[in-house]
Each structure stands twice: as structure tokens, then as C-alpha cells.
Design a protein around this motif. Structure first.
Motif, mmCIF file in Angstrom:
data_model
loop_
_atom_site.group_PDB
_atom_site.id
_atom_site.type_symbol
_atom_site.label_atom_id
_atom_site.label_comp_id
_atom_site.label_asym_id
_atom_site.label_seq_id
_atom_site.Cartn_x
_atom_site.Cartn_y
_atom_site.Cartn_z
ATOM 1 N N UNK A 1 -1.985 3.106 -0.144
ATOM 2 C CA UNK A 1 -3.395 2.872 0.194
ATOM 3 C C UNK A 1 -4.242 2.781 -1.076
ATOM 4 N N UNK A 2 -3.896 3.583 -2.092
ATOM 5 C CA UNK A 2 -4.620 3.510 -3.368
ATOM 6 C C UNK A 2 -4.229 2.254 -4.150
ATOM 7 N N UNK A 3 -2.929 1.972 -4.196
ATOM 8 C CA UNK A 3 -2.442 0.858 -4.996
ATOM 9 C C UNK A 3 -2.978 -0.476 -4.484
ATOM 10 N N UNK A 4 -3.085 -0.621 -3.160
ATOM 11 C CA UNK A 4 -3.481 -1.894 -2.568
ATOM 12 C C UNK A 4 -4.985 -2.020 -2.373
ATOM 13 N N UNK A 5 -5.755 -1.334 -3.191
ATOM 14 C CA UNK A 5 -7.181 -1.614 -3.198
ATOM 15 C C UNK A 5 -7.432 -3.055 -3.624
#
Length: 432
Positions: free
Chosen positions: A379-383
Motif C-alpha cells: 500500500x505504501x509502495x504503490x502510492x
């Protein structure tokens, strides 16, 4: 074609590459003995990170002052001599471009993400290639073995190469004669793709007629961490072995002597220390002491997949998930923070962050706890949308493992993919 070199790549080449032009291995401006070794460059790269600087800054107006700041690692006058080889670099670049050789340094975004994720600071500062670099992002099967193999083993290796072609898997090898060459020939004859990681310069190989067609059609990539005109030596071959394994999702040793030779040394290093990919040994036909010795060290018998689906399943679900030394764990990724100025590391290699040892025990099964952490990290990486290899590199895992998690997240509706090139992004419901 060779892309325009970035300033970072220029600086790294000047510091570490012999820049062979014709018969000269040194040219004006320094001798081969002056070049920075891998160990010296690693220490210099760390210092540049500490100073929030990049290799390109050594070529800027403040370069002399920066050289002085690194004097305890490399004598400033030696650094200036190496950085002053600009004319020689220009000649070398022209020669590479004429031969369709490209160059990438680990400060570049185009550097293979899998190598950065697996080897960290030990990945070569510079890679030279000829061919379609996107082959490095494919699933890969390494096939290695002795140079002096009998006809039966050569035919066996060619058959494995043909199976890899049918499965759409890149055949990765060290490009040597014998087993390496037979497996590569089998893959290309089957209409597949191959990556040959050479222990010497790739220019002579790139000019061979039989290689040019496969290169031109995007089916063969020649790769080397050594100058395109460098001669073969045993030390280079030993160092090259880890790149073959690091670019693969699994490795098959077809034959090996026991306790000696490059095939043995490379497989032993994987089993005893690096553990970059599962290591299998041939389990049918004539047996040799070397294969038995590798099994005793932890190698697995090759299950002899008979069709492309079987090989693909084996690569996606290996018999063992090896621990990867020097890789960022998921907890490391969760705890890591960018540098205060947001620039990150000086040459694009993430620094390993030691994991804490005070985590409380979780009531969840380990697999469920790991997957819950993966969900939060993704969820953080795919910002911003990312390709599969970029996600794998950020998580510090193999592409096949990242793909398995992403497929599960897509099934749950959290992640979707699309576009050209294909990238993963958070689903609209997650962005709401």
C-alpha cells in the motif's frame, strides 16, 4: 544502441574501468593498477552517501574539495588522475556505440533491479551489455556445468534449454563452452531467449555472426561486468558466477567436479553463503561425485519437469525459499527512512538496516503475519504505479515471490495492473 551516459556513470567508469581501446589497456592518464578495486569503490560509495553526494559530484566544480573529503579512502591525486581520463572515455564510448554495446552503472535507474535487491553493495559498479536489456526482467533458469562434458550431457543441457524456451523462461548461463553453450543453443534453437553472463569482455562475442542474429531479434543478451575488450581470467569467472545465480529464479547444475573448478565454486558459494536462488542438481543418467557432494551441502535433485507448465510451476514454487544474505527484509523496508535531504544513497544501492530484536510475539501464524505486513508495505509502495521488478526490488525479494503476493492482492481487489509497460497500482477503492 548505447544510451547517453549519465554523469554518475561517467564518473564510475573513470574511477573503475580500464577503458580498453584497441590493444591498450590503460591509455593516457593512469595504469590498470591505479583503478579502484570493487572494495575501494564500495568504501568510496559509502562515504559519498554519508556526505549526501553522488559520483557525478566528483566531476563538478567542487570535485577537488570532495576528493579531499575522501582522502582516507583514495589518495586525491590518484582520484584526479583517474577522473582526468575524459578523452580516453570518449574514445571508448565511440567504440562501444559502433558495436551496439550499452553501459549502465548502479547509479542508474536502468541498472537491473534484481541485482541491486540481491547483491546490494556487492553488485558490480558497471555492467556492459549487448542486446535487449528487458530480458533481465524475465523469469530465469540458470543452467551451469563443466566445460568438458560428454555428448550425452550436452544433449541433456540442450534439452533443458529447449524446455525453458517452451516455458517462456530466459536461459541464464556463464556463456562458457560445454554445458553453458549447449543449454544456450537449445534455448535459442527452440525460439526462446538467453542471457549469457561473460567472464571476459563481450565485444568479440557480440561480433560473432551466429550471435548477431539472435541479438538483433531480441533473443540473446550478452552481459559482462568487465571491459568489453577484457581478456578471460579465472578470478573474473569466479566473480561472474554470482551474477548468473542472482539473475535466476532457480539453478540447475548438470555436472561438476568435486571440490574444484568454477562450476563447483559457484554452486558451493550459493549453498554455503549467498543463497540467492534454489540450487538443483541433475538426478538422472550417469552420476558424478561432484553432484553428490553438492546434494550433501543442500542442493536438491532436479525433478525433471516434462512440460513447460511443470517448469514454470517449479520456478514459481521452488522446493525451498533460501534466505538471502544482505537483502532488506520486509521489516527493514518498513523501518527504513530516506536521507534528510531526500536524495537517498549516493549510487542507488540501498543500505541494509539491521532489524530489531524486540518484536513481541504475534498470535497470528507466521505466514499470515508476513502477508499482513506485505499488504501494508505494498500500500505504501504503490502510492505511485510501479513495475513488478521495481516492487520486488523495494521488498528485497525475488520477482516470483513478489508476483505471487501481487496476484493474491489482485484477487482480493486491493491491486490492479495495466498499461504499457505493465504497472501495478492501487485499486480505485483503495484510493478512495
Amino acid at each position: 544502441m548505447n544510451d547517453t551516459l549519465s554523469l554518475n556513470t561517467r564518473a564510475i567508469l573513470l574511477l573503475t574501468a580500464p577503458l580498453v581501446v584497441g590493444r591498450s589497456s590503460t591509455g593516457r592518464g593512469g595504469s590498470a593498477a591505479e583503478l579502484l578495486s570493487l572494495g575501494e569503490y564500495k568504501r568510496l560509495a559509502r562515504r559519498l552517501r554519508e556526505l549526501s553526494r553522488q559520483p557525478a559530484d566528483l566531476l563538478a566544480a567542487e570535485g577537488d574539495a570532495l576528493c579531499a573529503d575522501c582522502a582516507d579512502i583514495v589518495e586525491p591525486e590518484r582520484m584526479r588522475r583517474l577522473l582526468g581520463r575524459g578523452f580516453l572515455l570518449g574514445q571508448a564510448v565511440e567504440r562501444w556505440q559502433a558495436r551496439a554495446i550499452w553501459v549502465v552503472s548502479r547509479a542508474d535507474g536502468a541498472y537491473p533491479a534484481r541485482l541491486k535487491a540481491r547483491l546490494k553493495e556487492d553488485c558490480p559498479p558497471v555492467l556492459y551489455g549487448c542486446g535487449d536489456r528487458s530480458l533481465l526482467d524475465r523469469e530465469g533458469l540458470a543452467v551451469v556445468g563443466s566445460r568438458n562434458a560428454d555428448d550425452a550431457l550436452l544433449a541433456y543441457a540442450a534439452g533443458v534449454g529447449g524446455l525453458a524456451a517452451a516455458a517462456g523462461v530466459a536461459l541464464v548461463s556463464g556463456g562458457a563452452r560445454g554445458i553453458d553453450g549447449a543449454a544456450t543453443d537449445g534455448a535459442l534453437a527452440g525460439g526462446g531467449t538467453a542471457v549469457s553472463v561473460l567472464a571476459e569482455g563481450l565485444e568479440p562475442r557480440a561480433l560473432r555472426r551466429e550471435n548477431r542474429n539472435a541479438i538483433a531479434h531480441g533473443r540473446l543478451l550478452l552481459l559482462s561486468p568487465y571491459d568489453p575488450n577484457a581478456a578471460f581470467n579465472v578470478g573474473n569467472a569466479m566473480q561472474r558466477n554470482k551474477l548468473v545465480y542472482a539473475l535466476s529464479d532457480a539453478a540447475l547444475v548438470v555436472c561438476s567436479d568435486a571440490g574444484k573448478g568454477g562450476t563447483w565454486a559457484g554452486a558451493q558459494e550459493q549453498l554455503d553463503r549467498l543463497r540467492l536462488a534454489p540450487v538443483y542438481v541433475r538426478a538422472t543418467g550417469s552420476r558424478r561425485e561432484g553432484l553428490e557432494a553438492l546434494r550433501a551441502k543442500g542442493a536438491h535433485p532436479w525433478p525433471e519437469p516434462v512440460d513447460p507448465a511443470g517448469l514454470a510451476a517449479l520456478l514459481r514454487h521452488p522446493v525451498a525459499a533460501p534466505a538471502r544474505v544482505q537483502s532488506l527484509s520486509l521489516l527493514d523496508v518498513a523501518d527504513s527512512k530516506p536521507a534528510p535531504d531526500g536524495r537517498g544513497s549516493g549510487d542507488g544501492v540501498p543500505e541494509a538496516v539491521p532489524a530489531g530484536d524486540g518484536h513481541a510475539a504475534s498470535p497470528m501464524p507466521p505466514a499470515d503475519e508476513l502477508y499482513a505486513l506485505v499488504r501494508r508495505m505494498v500500500r505504501q509502495i504503490l502510492r505511485t504505479p510501479k513495475k513488478e521488478d521495481e516492487i520486488a526490488a523495494e521488498l528485497g525479494v525475488a520477482a516470483v515471490q513478489a508476483r505471487a503476493w501481487l496476484e493474491r492482492l489482485m484477487a482480493e481487489g486491493m491491486v490492479e495492473k495495466g498499461g504499457r509497460p505493465v504497472k501495478y497500482r492501487l485499486a480505485h477503492t483503495e484510493l478512495a
